[in-house]
Structure formats: C-alpha cells, structure tokens
Design an enzyme around this catalytic site. Structure first.
Site, PDB file in Angstrom:
ATOM      1  N   ARG A 247     -43.308 -78.418 -11.055  1.00  0.00           N
ATOM      2  CA  ARG A 247     -44.225 -79.208 -11.898  1.00  0.00           C
ATOM      3  C   ARG A 247     -43.510 -79.548 -13.209  1.00  0.00           C
ATOM      4  O   ARG A 247     -42.730 -78.748 -13.719  1.00  0.00           O
ATOM      5  CB  ARG A 247     -45.472 -78.370 -12.172  1.00  0.00           C
TER       6      ARG A 247
ATOM      7  N   ASN B  83     -49.382 -67.597 -16.546  1.00  0.00           N
ATOM      8  CA  ASN B  83     -48.487 -67.671 -15.397  1.00  0.00           C
ATOM      9  C   ASN B  83     -47.505 -66.514 -15.431  1.00  0.00           C
ATOM     10  O   ASN B  83     -46.828 -66.318 -16.442  1.00  0.00           O
ATOM     11  CB  ASN B  83     -47.656 -68.962 -15.442  1.00  0.00           C
TER      12      ASN B  83
ATOM     13  N   ASP C 203     -41.704 -70.191 -11.791  1.00  0.00           N
ATOM     14  CA  ASP C 203     -43.099 -69.794 -11.580  1.00  0.00           C
ATOM     15  C   ASP C 203     -43.159 -68.839 -10.391  1.00  0.00           C
ATOM     16  O   ASP C 203     -42.701 -69.175  -9.307  1.00  0.00           O
ATOM     17  CB  ASP C 203     -43.930 -71.051 -11.315  1.00  0.00           C
TER      18      ASP C 203
ATOM     19  N   ASP D  20     -45.997 -67.569  -8.994  1.00  0.00           N
ATOM     20  CA  ASP D  20     -47.262 -67.686  -8.263  1.00  0.00           C
ATOM     21  C   ASP D  20     -48.438 -66.927  -8.863  1.00  0.00           C
ATOM     22  O   ASP D  20     -49.520 -67.483  -8.965  1.00  0.00           O
ATOM     23  CB  ASP D  20     -47.123 -67.254  -6.790  1.00  0.00           C
TER      24      ASP D  20
ATOM     25  N   ASP E  70     -51.151 -65.493 -11.248  1.00  0.00           N
ATOM     26  CA  ASP E  70     -51.731 -65.997 -12.490  1.00  0.00           C
ATOM     27  C   ASP E  70     -52.894 -65.099 -12.888  1.00  0.00           C
ATOM     28  O   ASP E  70     -53.543 -64.495 -12.037  1.00  0.00           O
ATOM     29  CB  ASP E  70     -52.275 -67.424 -12.302  1.00  0.00           C
TER      30      ASP E  70
ATOM     31  N   ASP F 175     -54.111 -66.053  -7.001  1.00  0.00           N
ATOM     32  CA  ASP F 175     -52.979 -66.455  -6.155  1.00  0.00           C
ATOM     33  C   ASP F 175     -52.147 -65.291  -5.619  1.00  0.00           C
ATOM     34  O   ASP F 175     -50.946 -65.439  -5.380  1.00  0.00           O
ATOM     35  CB  ASP F 175     -52.087 -67.464  -6.891  1.00  0.00           C
TER      36      ASP F 175
ATOM     37  N   GLU G 186     -50.733 -66.326  -2.268  1.00  0.00           N
ATOM     38  CA  GLU G 186     -49.597 -67.239  -2.443  1.00  0.00           C
ATOM     39  C   GLU G 186     -48.343 -66.459  -2.844  1.00  0.00           C
ATOM     40  O   GLU G 186     -47.247 -66.717  -2.344  1.00  0.00           O
ATOM     41  CB  GLU G 186     -49.936 -68.286  -3.508  1.00  0.00           C
TER      42      GLU G 186
END
Length: 177
Positions: free
Chosen positions: A23, A87, A103, A105, A107, A120, A123
């Site tokens: 991102r 994050n 990142d 994953d 959070d 997450d 994830e």
C-alpha cells in the site's frame, strides 16, 4: 533524501515480508522528526493498494512511526472521538523515495470508548506460513503487541490525551502557511 522538515510531504510505502509493495500513501505532511521517530498527518490522502485500487482517506489522522519499535500508530480523528489503528510492522526506514516499512498483518484497533481488538490473526498465521516468517520475527512481534497494549493502557506517547490535540493543532497551523 535527508530527514524531512516540518511541513514537507513524504510518501509512505508499506511492503509485505516477501518484498512486494502492499500500500502507498501519497503526501503525508511531516509534523515532527527526531533521531528515532516521525510524526505526520494524513488528511484526504490518496492511498493506492497493491492491486491498483485507489481511495482517499476520509478524516485527518496523525501517524506515528519509530525506528526501534515494531509497530506504527494511526490516530484517526472522527466525530465520535479518536480511534487508533496500530499496525504491527518493522521499524521504518527513510530513503530518497519514501518512508518504508514491512507490514506484518497483525493490528490492534482502539475505539473511542477504550475497547481494544486484536485484528487479522488469521491473516498473520496464513502469511507466516506462506512467507516463512522467521521465529525471531514472530517473537519480536508478540513482544511488541505487549508493548503496544502497555502504551494503550497507560496512555503513553500517541495514546496520551493531549497528543492528538497538540499535533492536530500543529497541522492546522502549518496548513495555513
């Protein structure tokens, strides 16, 4: 790029452990830099996802990055109060292109009423296997979750009641120049 000055803009790039761009945030205004940290603000900032989708942030948000902690913090200023999105991520680096981090994953979201949620986890577990996160990264991230929860519970740093007010006022002053 040298250390950005107050009022200048930086691009923020989030990567995944395997090195692919996740991102990008364009034009984050720098409010303060120190040897180890950067505080900035996103306000109607263009965000580009790895699949090319684009969107614009809805509200002002104070962002906090650190070179020693494995997390970054976004304080979103909303009508019903400040919400935090934290994050779990590598410490940031700054180069000629952008402020960059990986990142990981996981959070933590903190709602205006103080409720906390770890997000997450599925994830994280999926990517941990897929991208073969090393055990030491797993340990570091879990320790930093504890640090982050301690900061939240004790209103340290970005979670102090004055923090968002101080930095949002500074942003308003700089944006009038």
């Amino acid at each position: 790029m040298g250390i950005p000055k107050e009022g200048e803009f930086v691009t923020i790039q989030s990567y995944k452990h395997d090195g692919h761009l996740h991102r990008t945030w364009r034009d984050t205004m720098v409010l303060k830099t120190s040897e180890y940290s950067l505080i900035g603000v996103n306000d109607h900032t263009l965000v580009t996802e790895s699949d090319g989708r684009r969107w614009v942030t809805r509200e002002p948000a104070i962002v906090y990055f650190h070179k020693k902690y494995w997390f970054n913090i976004i304080a979103m200023i909303r009508e019903k109060g400040v919400s935090y999105y934290c994050n779990l991520a590598s410490p940031y680096v700054l180069d000629d292109e952008a402020l960059k981090y990986i990142d990981y994953d996981l959070d933590i979201k903190v709602f205006p009423d103080g409720e906390k949620r770890l997000l997450d986890v599925d994830e994280y577990e999926f990517h941990s296997k897929l991208m073969d996160y090393p055990e030491d990264i797993d340990f570091i991230l879990k320790e930093n979750v504890k640090t982050l929860v301690d900061w939240i519970n004790n209103e340290k740093g970005p979670f102090s009641p004055e923090y968002v007010d101080i930095w949002y006022q500074r942003y308003q002053q700089l944006s009038k120049k």
